[in-house]
Design a protein around this motif. Structure first.
Motif, mmCIF file in Angstrom:
data_model
loop_
_atom_site.group_PDB
_atom_site.id
_atom_site.type_symbol
_atom_site.label_atom_id
_atom_site.label_comp_id
_atom_site.label_asym_id
_atom_site.label_seq_id
_atom_site.Cartn_x
_atom_site.Cartn_y
_atom_site.Cartn_z
ATOM 1 N N CYS A 61 5.487 2.522 1.136
ATOM 2 C CA CYS A 61 5.676 3.909 1.575
ATOM 3 C C CYS A 61 6.435 3.993 2.893
ATOM 4 C CB CYS A 61 4.330 4.585 1.738
ATOM 5 S SG CYS A 61 3.439 4.749 0.184
ATOM 6 N N LEU A 108 -1.539 1.149 -1.187
ATOM 7 C CA LEU A 108 -0.432 1.723 -0.424
ATOM 8 C C LEU A 108 -0.092 0.817 0.757
ATOM 9 C CD1 LEU A 108 -1.741 5.432 -0.187
ATOM 10 C CD2 LEU A 108 -0.199 4.476 -1.919
ATOM 11 N N SER A 113 -2.640 10.064 3.007
ATOM 12 C CA SER A 113 -2.930 8.883 2.189
ATOM 13 C C SER A 113 -4.327 8.959 1.578
ATOM 14 C CB SER A 113 -2.746 7.589 2.983
ATOM 15 O OG SER A 113 -3.401 7.645 4.202
ATOM 16 N N PRO A 126 5.362 8.872 0.847
ATOM 17 C CA PRO A 126 4.051 9.021 0.210
ATOM 18 C C PRO A 126 3.772 10.426 -0.326
ATOM 19 C CG PRO A 126 3.830 8.490 2.561
ATOM 20 C CD PRO A 126 5.261 8.307 2.196
#
Ligand SMILES: [Zn+2]
Length: 432
Positions: A207, A234, A223, A180
């Motif tokens: 990720c 995600l 994140s 990420p």
């Protein structure tokens, strides 16, 4: 790519796994020198291991075993081995993982159903932003999985923001497979080069390697930073070479889904006894259907919570919560159990902190003490108190804070010969 077993009652999943376990035990008994020795030395009659609970009758396998007796774990002759993979061992030398044709097929299946958990389907085009060679498993597994899913894949590899954006422009992928933090690098590059990333074809990212969520499922600082800049979905996935299996989040983001046909998972305490539901335990795995190098009760070193109530996506499989940390790095501090990632997440979120490392040592009364060395744009008692308040709010305890010059911390974190910056310095008596 939605196996039926993922939607069955837990009791059916359990008996399904027990049947697979019996097959795996026979295979180990017939083919693994390491487990043949282990069964003999411990007088284990594998025909008596019938339930998942019976597994506790078998001693655990740890990383040192893999290192010291690597060859004895391999269950097939050399001419059956297709792919050679290595992972870092505990004693310096890497550990080899031998993969047969059947294992590669299993790996492809594993990734295909894992991508399917993360809303993947044959209409998707993934941009692979991890390494596919260098004896790694992950990149190869993703390639095989995407192919099995019937989706498209662009193998760009890691780094190279310019080539990444060129590929996005040319091929219009809708998904990333990446660590990420690299998404932030891509955003930075786009901003510096006038690329309108928000209007690009990308909609989601699978990720790996860095946590997207805290143990309570709230977003980590990392994140959150991505999502503030770029509103893409995600999905977190947790996997390792030893497991040969991925635990991937669905869109509801409440833990990685277990694939019962591929792996048995136990959660063990410090004495290798199963923890209760709602307690954190060390993820301990038994691979199912692996031919080259199957593992029985292998302790991964990762500590997680697990969840068994059905998920909103309809799956009834167990879910693995975000990794709290490494078992060896567990800190007992003023009656609270802590892992370094929880400390990092707080520090990453405080403005004016430039860099830091966490030092743990054993104090005069034999308990753990934490000192956080902070390189900061701001050095004052007020700021120190603010930092401590952040810790108290999140963890109920506050470690000692020590301000140091930014370049001193930089040097301590990157000693010569170390590839990855050191953020955790363990000086406790019982640790190396
Ligand atoms: Zn789900």
């Amino acid at each position: 790519m939605r196996p039926n077993i993922e939607f069955q009652p837990p009791s059916d999943i359990k008996s399904f796994q027990e049947q697979k376990l019996a097959e795996q035990l026979i295979f180990l008994y017939e083919n693994s020198r390491f487990y043949q020795d282990l069964f003999r030395k411990n007088n284990i009659d594998i025909s008596k291991i019938k339930t998942l609970e019976d597994l506790t009758l078998i001693p655990v396998t740890n990383k040192d075993d893999l290192q010291q007796r690597n060859e004895d774990f391999i269950c097939v002759p050399k001419n059956k081995i297709i792919d050679y993979i290595t992972t870092s061992g505990t004693l310096g030398d890497p550990v080899t993982f031998a993969m047969t044709d059947h294992d590669l097929e299993r790996l492809a299946y594993n990734e295909a159903i894992s991508f399917a958990v993360a809303d993947g389907n044959a209409e998707d085009t993934y941009q692979l932003m991890t390494t596919i060679d260098r004896r790694f498993m992950a990149g190869l597994a993703y390639f095989l999985g995407v192919r099995k899913l019937g989706a498209g894949i662009i193998r760009v590899g890691n780094g190279m923001p310019e080539l990444q954006w060129d590929s996005i422009r040319r091929f219009k992928p809708n998904a990333f497979i990446t660590v990420p933090s690299f998404i932030l690098k891509l955003i930075e590059y786009a901003e510096a080069n006038g690329i309108d990333y928000k209007s690009s074809s990308i909609r989601k990212a699978v990720c790996i390697g860095e946590p997207l969520r805290n143990p309570d499922f709230s977003l980590t600082t990392l994140s959150r930073r991505i999502r503030e800049k770029w509103d893409i979905q995600l999905y977190s996935t947790y996997a390792s070479t030893e497991m040969g299996t991925a635990f991937t989040e669905c869109r509801f983001g409440c833990g990685g889904h277990h694939h019962p046909e591929l792996i048995i998972v136990e959660f063990l305490d410090e004495n290798d006894r199963p923890v209760n539901d709602h307690e954190a335990g060390e993820v301990t795995i038994t691979t199912l259907g692996v031919e080259g190098m199957p593992l029985l009760r292998f302790k991964t070193g990762d500590v997680c919570y697990h969840y068994t109530e059905p998920c909103s996506c309809g799956r009834t499989t167990m879910r693995l919560g975000p990794v709290l940390g490494r078992k060896q790095q567990m800190i007992k501090y003023k009656g609270t159990t802590l892992y370094p990632p929880a400390l990092y997440d707080i520090l990453d979120n405080i403005e004016n902190i430039v860099n830091y490392y966490v030092e743990v040592y054993t104090n005069a009364i034999g308990t753990d003490e934490i000192v956080i060395h902070v390189g900061s744009r701001l050095v004052s008692e007020t700021f120190e108190k603010q930092i401590k308040d952040h810790f108290r709010a999140k963890l109920r305890v506050a470690p000692q804070i020590l301000f140091e010059p930014v370049d001193y911390i930089e040097k301590t974190m990157n000693p010569a010969g170390v590839r990855k910056a050191v953020r955790f310095l363990d000086k406790r008596n019982h640790h190396k």
